[in-house]
Design a protein around this motif. Sequence first.
Motif, mmCIF file in Angstrom:
data_model
loop_
_atom_site.group_PDB
_atom_site.id
_atom_site.type_symbol
_atom_site.label_atom_id
_atom_site.label_comp_id
_atom_site.label_asym_id
_atom_site.label_seq_id
_atom_site.Cartn_x
_atom_site.Cartn_y
_atom_site.Cartn_z
ATOM 1 N N GLY A 79 15.748 -11.263 -2.711
ATOM 2 C CA GLY A 79 15.527 -10.992 -4.130
ATOM 3 C C GLY A 79 16.822 -10.709 -4.864
ATOM 4 N N ARG A 80 16.724 -10.660 -6.188
ATOM 5 C CA ARG A 80 17.889 -10.397 -7.036
ATOM 6 C C ARG A 80 18.035 -8.901 -7.288
ATOM 7 N NH1 ARG A 80 15.194 -14.509 -9.471
ATOM 8 N NH2 ARG A 80 14.389 -13.089 -11.067
ATOM 9 N N VAL A 81 19.276 -8.459 -7.344
ATOM 10 C CA VAL A 81 19.579 -7.038 -7.546
ATOM 11 C C VAL A 81 20.565 -6.891 -8.699
ATOM 12 C CG1 VAL A 81 20.525 -4.936 -6.506
ATOM 13 C CG2 VAL A 81 19.206 -6.535 -5.099
ATOM 14 N N GLU A 82 20.246 -5.995 -9.625
ATOM 15 C CA GLU A 82 21.147 -5.710 -10.735
ATOM 16 C C GLU A 82 22.181 -4.672 -10.335
ATOM 17 O OE1 GLU A 82 18.985 -6.221 -15.026
ATOM 18 O OE2 GLU A 82 18.682 -4.315 -13.988
ATOM 19 N N THR A 83 23.371 -4.802 -10.873
ATOM 20 C CA THR A 83 24.338 -3.720 -10.835
ATOM 21 C C THR A 83 24.040 -2.820 -12.028
ATOM 22 O OG1 THR A 83 26.009 -5.036 -9.711
ATOM 23 C CG2 THR A 83 26.791 -3.130 -10.937
ATOM 24 N N ALA A 84 23.957 -1.514 -11.782
ATOM 25 C CA ALA A 84 23.460 -0.601 -12.804
ATOM 26 C C ALA A 84 24.221 0.722 -12.792
ATOM 27 C CB ALA A 84 21.968 -0.347 -12.572
ATOM 28 N N LEU A 85 23.898 1.562 -13.746
ATOM 29 C CA LEU A 85 24.503 2.886 -13.856
ATOM 30 C C LEU A 85 23.612 3.941 -13.215
ATOM 31 C CD1 LEU A 85 25.753 2.770 -17.558
ATOM 32 C CD2 LEU A 85 27.132 2.468 -15.488
ATOM 33 N N ALA A 86 24.244 4.998 -12.715
ATOM 34 C CA ALA A 86 23.515 6.102 -12.094
ATOM 35 C C ALA A 86 24.070 7.429 -12.595
ATOM 36 C CB ALA A 86 23.653 6.030 -10.576
ATOM 37 N N VAL A 87 23.189 8.415 -12.661
ATOM 38 C CA VAL A 87 23.604 9.787 -12.970
ATOM 39 C C VAL A 87 22.902 10.723 -11.989
ATOM 40 C CG1 VAL A 87 24.020 9.355 -15.421
ATOM 41 C CG2 VAL A 87 21.743 10.074 -14.673
ATOM 42 N N ARG A 88 23.377 11.951 -11.893
ATOM 43 C CA ARG A 88 22.662 12.937 -11.093
ATOM 44 C C ARG A 88 21.288 13.172 -11.715
ATOM 45 N NH1 ARG A 88 27.522 17.293 -11.125
ATOM 46 N NH2 ARG A 88 27.024 17.001 -13.341
ATOM 47 N N SER A 89 20.319 13.448 -10.884
ATOM 48 C CA SER A 89 18.939 13.603 -11.374
ATOM 49 C C SER A 89 18.833 14.670 -12.457
ATOM 50 C CB SER A 89 18.010 13.954 -10.214
ATOM 51 O OG SER A 89 17.990 12.924 -9.261
ATOM 52 N N ARG A 90 19.667 15.696 -12.382
ATOM 53 C CA ARG A 90 19.582 16.798 -13.351
ATOM 54 C C ARG A 90 20.309 16.507 -14.662
ATOM 55 N NH1 ARG A 90 23.339 18.411 -9.447
ATOM 56 N NH2 ARG A 90 25.394 19.090 -10.212
ATOM 57 N N ASP A 91 21.037 15.405 -14.719
ATOM 58 C CA ASP A 91 21.826 15.096 -15.911
ATOM 59 C C ASP A 91 21.061 14.185 -16.867
ATOM 60 O OD1 ASP A 91 23.943 16.558 -14.904
ATOM 61 O OD2 ASP A 91 24.917 14.812 -13.998
#
Length: 232
Positions: A79-91
């Motif tokens: 399948g295809r996968v996007e490159t994406a942004l992540a933050v800490r769950s609390r942010d």
Amino acid sequence: MTTVNILSGGAAQGLVRSLSDAFKAETGCSIDGEFGAVGIMADKLRAGTPADLVILTQALLAKLTEEKLVTPASIADVGRVETALAVRSRDPRVTVKTEADLRDALRSADAIYVPDTKASTAGQHVARVLDQLGIAYEVASRLKIFPNGATAMRELANSTATRPIGCTQATEIIATDGIALSGALPPGCELVTMYTAGVTARAAHPKEAAALVALLTGANRKDLRQRMGFAG
């Protein structure tokens, strides 16, 4: 017990882990292997590291097939996968709709967690995007570079920075506790990568490896793949 050995990009680690029990129930086999930057995994196969199965980018798997290291008839797209942004769950989540938004988000972060910028798919892309945005030099001291996306995301989850952000493939973000998927990269900066599985030419357990490819790519696992960040 027979063990199927994998060399895989980090993008597929969560999916493989989620299917290990089903694979054992179906075949009686366990799964072992390495997950990391796709370029490093491909080089390990070339160097003779024992592996029954590889899960890498479609383009890289095509090269390995040309090199007669992967069996052509065994290849199937995961399948295809996007490159994406992540933050800490609390942010707070970060939303970027334009290149300007992304530039501002990266400039405002005091730590930017990314995978290997030379050997990993997402890391190479991050490096190109920073150049494209004209801020590579400005944020260089804030880059936190790790061998693969999974490690980068675990470090992000434990970060003591005030405003950290991460960028890697969506599957690695979803599979990591303590962080949240914060959205795709904006038009002009996006990257969608097809991941593909194939049985190696030197597989010790080709039949079992083919069964794992079928499990990973089967229509009845589409919902699971989508939950893990794979599309299509």
